[in-house]
Design an enzyme around this catalytic site. Structure first.
Site, PDB file in Angstrom:
ATOM      1  N   ASP A 253       0.879  -1.187   0.000  1.00  0.00           N
ATOM      2  CA  ASP A 253       0.000   0.000   0.000  1.00  0.00           C
ATOM      3  C   ASP A 253       0.903   1.219   0.000  1.00  0.00           C
ATOM      4  OD1 ASP A 253       0.994  -0.381   2.570  1.00  0.00           O
ATOM      5  OD2 ASP A 253      -0.787   0.382   3.551  1.00  0.00           O
TER       6      ASP A 253
ATOM      7  N   ASP B  19       6.856   1.175   2.702  1.00  0.00           N
ATOM      8  CA  ASP B  19       6.782   0.193   1.619  1.00  0.00           C
ATOM      9  C   ASP B  19       7.861   0.496   0.585  1.00  0.00           C
ATOM     10  OD1 ASP B  19       3.911   0.934   2.612  1.00  0.00           O
ATOM     11  OD2 ASP B  19       3.687  -1.097   1.813  1.00  0.00           O
TER      12      ASP B  19
ATOM     13  N   ASP C 208       7.996  -1.971   7.260  1.00  0.00           N
ATOM     14  CA  ASP C 208       7.815  -2.957   6.202  1.00  0.00           C
ATOM     15  C   ASP C 208       9.123  -3.637   5.815  1.00  0.00           C
ATOM     16  OD1 ASP C 208       5.170  -2.247   6.191  1.00  0.00           O
ATOM     17  OD2 ASP C 208       5.348  -0.902   4.473  1.00  0.00           O
TER      18      ASP C 208
END
Lengths: 358, 358, 358, 358
Positions: B50, B55, B290
């Site tokens: 996302d 990320d 992440d």
């Protein structure tokens, strides 16, 4: 209640190239019908089933109507697992000599994956446990999955398809998540499911189709903003037919009636059990649940009274999970209202049912 | 904890014909790498994001590893809407000159359709609100949807793909419902999400990725029976890096470091707010959430201690909806246990992070 | 953390006329203590227990402290039914020669009436299943019920009573509903119960005292706005004593130590079971849960680090019902914050424990 | 349905010494009635109210019946706070010249402490916002609390007291928790509350008295194993009276009718609002909700059809919290069944209502 005006539309090329092979017979029927009923507006149906005996009755009703085209039948777990559902649909189509209608295998688990038992009302196989050695094989299924097929069929016939859902709503919920515009391209959605007076037939307060996949029902009632017609459990009970009527119905001297009598025998017996009678609202009799939603999709004037109200589904209740919720006080501030069926033309219903077995 | 043995496999034809066009450059890279590191086992990753800034950090870590092939990046709503997520992934790939990696648009709503706000930590656009006039257009996206692509990529590389999921798990949940065998064909699943000590960073008790789609997290934790490695919120906090390290990291004289410094500026500022500091467990610092899941997928020995325990997700709590649940007492009678990360090789983590911006 | 200042108060007439008869011995003790420790501020405790072995340890700790007056012991269902709890308290008092302390029978069901099993850790009778033929009879109980007695005792000693609750909080919840001003008249509330890291010792995520009556815990945490000190399950585990310490503790050559060794034997054995060890956080050892809350009530400087945070209880979760919830993000907008114990003076704890059996 | 046989009992000394003073007038009435209706069995009622206007109507119905003795009226928060409820009851008693009936202040919060708004139907003060300068003061209240009083009154009249509950059931729930034998000593319990067809008048699916304290309703429906008669919301709506009847009722030339006309004016106006009409089931009209439960308690043959069914209350639903649940399928395996009212003698109801204002 206002029934949206029908849109006139050419009904020629509603199948994609991929399914053309299967549709030769349908097409010739179409042409024949077209010639004989020049001014008739044909109905395009997509039918989503968990084919128990009442789904079979609903399908046979649609198959018998000359101005109805079933663009596809999608299968989902419900009365039995999805493999049995697929087999059952093929058997029904074979009994009606309509194997050319494309059948698609759908999802075999509810959204959260927690399968509830459908009990044994329609038999273990969903169709009365009377196996047919000549039943069509699963090779008659389309290779495409049900969810993709639903999206594609509706994309190819935007604004023209009435989706009749007589099963847990898993396929529909996945379809809108995979393709958010799916509901807006439907002409209408006809659901058998849910309840309006907290009369459960499966759990304390929930009807089977909604109890079997509450999340799917929630998604569909909250995201399918197309005209939505709901035949809830209590409604179908209030419109039951006498068992004597059923006897006459099954006694017709036709192949279809004999097929129905065979697959329906077990359900008729089971319906005499204490549990089955406790499930029924307002006395005993013959409740072909799924057929009311189908009749409403087939016949514009079938619904004579409905209540337009925002609906949703309870997901978290201890006793009420899966119960349909009617927001009569307007507390949920939803713009979309469903048409919850209250009264229907029962004379026409009996005709449609009779025709189904002719 | 046991890390499953790696399976040696030819890594030549893992892309289908349909995506061949996009992969020319990748292929030549593959051949080059193959020649130079003859005995190295290449890692095939599928990455579901996302794409906020963390990320981006995780993706850049993978892109920088010579023995890693990213077979595809699938996008889903989370830090921002799915359109922004797609744009952000393309910008990251462009910054790393890897636009040939196929990117797929996924689902823009959680399973139940109830979107929660991601707040403004990574900016409204998820990438620090520093628009790039030269950003690649959405025409760079593959036409196939993320869910179908995930299924297809894994079907084409059975047992070989490590799926790294650093977002709400919506795409994964739909994939298993559409294709029940999907999880069993994965080599492993690496999740950033959930929490282990009821320390919410979004709601009172829930971490963002799980809170944003509790039903998806529930489905994934209960139906992905492949080896599953979870980097929960508290774990990532216990392994934060000092801000001074971050300064040095961003100060590298590379194009990638400058890109990261630009998109990360806003998050760094926001992380000084009272709310952000309240979210953190065990003191302040730089938590690239992440990146831990990605490092675990890239590097077999990265996890040095993990707890093998059955996990699920609370769906119905007033304060705890979306909280990950660890069944330490064995009350849930689940056979499948996830590997919940406890300790990792932080020296290697710093190297992988450094490499990401080189 | 701030410990509220102690209020100096005359401690002479804190019992009503109705209980005067029973208190003759206590009074003479008081006078004696008063003379010998002229400047000492006496502590008035009200103790609410579900007297298993750890409650017994906590009670004996208080009984052994010269500057502590136990104004009453109220009983409630928890480790065993309320009748057994009453019997157990009387046995403990007899073992300590303090039968003059008034004991009150409380509620035998949680608020919602749904009793959960306490398991067999402390034996069926809660006190190690070693019946004592010379145990005091239930005629030693006060005729007044626990809830009324709590209200009356606190009314008669406004601002002076520390309530130590080492059981499900049913009695306390009823007390505030019967008398809304009850909490505001307490000097402080010391609770053993709840958990801070979702580590359940009874259900997946909940500690026994809270799991046994989540509604009561909810009411107490939300309506007892007095200074509240909580010794949660994980905290007590982090402060366990070595079993070798326990051996030495029980080996003291006193009547009380022999009593404790007798009633504790079964729990010690049970604590070696796989289940018991799975319940423990941070390794095995001797966790006298209830004694930490008691020590905090007895000794002002016992708590050396605590976290002031709003707390509540999850009532509706599937896995998390009964779990204590810490609102670290301030999302619940509660003004009242509890002191959640983090670190305590373990040297002093060992002394208090040792003294308890002397 | 079977109405349990009435037990003949001497009705002489049903009040304890403590309340004797207040009862002189009542006693003389008793003697009078006794002489004139020699064979009549007198009814002993305990009435628990949240005195809005419909509670007032129910109380006045009972006060007007010569063979009914109201042993006490207990007050609880509901239509308004408990202080207003107490004042309102005293005003009603004064209007009927029955201030000698003991009135007890009960609980001012639901079990969980979460107060919901009663809206403004009966006015802010619950009695039409028409203050009476000559209203009796709160010094007319008994000093004992409602819960203790209920327990004591029933203990003094075991098996003889019909408890009529027309309010949130908080007092009753606390009574059974404080004294577990309380329900078994009742002759019968008559409840106005709950709903049978998920028609909410307060929340989407719940009726006010149950919605205002779902936990209390749950406790009462599950622990009061005495004969229990329930007048649910839909039932009262199906038995509404025409507004024209109400006009005639209020037009009676009596002091009581003028009192009622005064306090009822606001409710009559409010009942014309869109929201009020949406709440009503089956058309508009005059629904004196609480009076049906009272009539059933007063008149043995009043209920002409009821359904004996196990009932409980949903506590955890998002939309259904507080909804009464009827277990028509027997899934809850409860032995105790309530009598859910279906049809009543409306002619008699009109008479009782008329008599109330004479």
């Amino acid at each position: 209640m206002s029934i949206p005006l029908l849109r006139l539309s050419a009904h020629t090329t509603f199948f994609s190239v991929r399914r053309r092979k299967a549709l030769v017979n349908t097409k010739s029927t179409n042409i024949f019908t077209h010639l004989s009923c020049f001014s008739m507006i044909r109905k395009k149906l997509l039918v989503d089933v968990d084919c128990g005996v009442d789904d079979a009755q609903a399908i046979m009703m649609a198959l018998a109507e000359p101005n109805v085209d079933i663009l596809g039948i999608t299968c989902v777990r419900g009365n039995t697992n999805v493999e049995n559902v697929c087999k059952n649909v093929l058997r029904v189509l074979q009994a009606c000599r309509k194997l050319q209608i494309p059948v698609f295998r759908g999802v075999d688990k509810p959204i959260l994956g927690k399968v509830i038992s459908a009990g044994d009302f329609h038999g273990q196989d969903g169709l009365g446990d009377v196996p047919d050695p000549n039943a069509p094989g699963l090779d008659h299924l389309q290779s495409e999955g049900a969810v993709s097929a639903m999206i594609q069929i509706v994309n190819e016939n935007p604004g023209e398809v009435s989706l009749v859902a007589t099963a847990p709503l898993t396929n529909l919920a996945l379809a809108v998540r995979m393709e958010p515009t799916f509901p807006s391209k439907l002409k209408g959605l006809y659901i058998m499911g849910g309840n309006t007076e907290s009369r459960g037939n499966t759990t304390v307060c929930a009807e089977f189709n909604f109890a079997a996949d509450p999340e799917a029902a929630y998604i569909v009632l909250n995201e399918f903003l197309c005209p939505t017609y709901i035949a809830g459990w209590e409604f179908t009970c209030y419109h039951k037919l006498p068992w004597s009527w059923c006897d006459a119905w099954l006694a017709q001297d036709t192949e279809k009636a004999r097929f129905m009598a065979r697959i329906f025998r077990k359900s008729i017996e089971t319906s005499k059990s204490e549990r089955s009678q406790a499930e029924l609202v307002d006395g005993i009799g013959f409740v072909s649940c799924d057929s009311y939603a189908m009749a409403a999709a087939i016949e514009d004037d079938f619904i004579t009274e409905s209540e337009q109200v925002a609906v949703t589904v309870e997901l978290t209740g201890t006793y009420t999970r899966g119960m349909m919720v009617l927001d009569k006080l307007g507390l949920l501030k939803k713009n979309h209202k469903a048409f919850v069926m209250k009264k229907v033309n029962m004379k026409r219903f009996e005709e449609l049912m009779m025709d189904a077995l002719k």
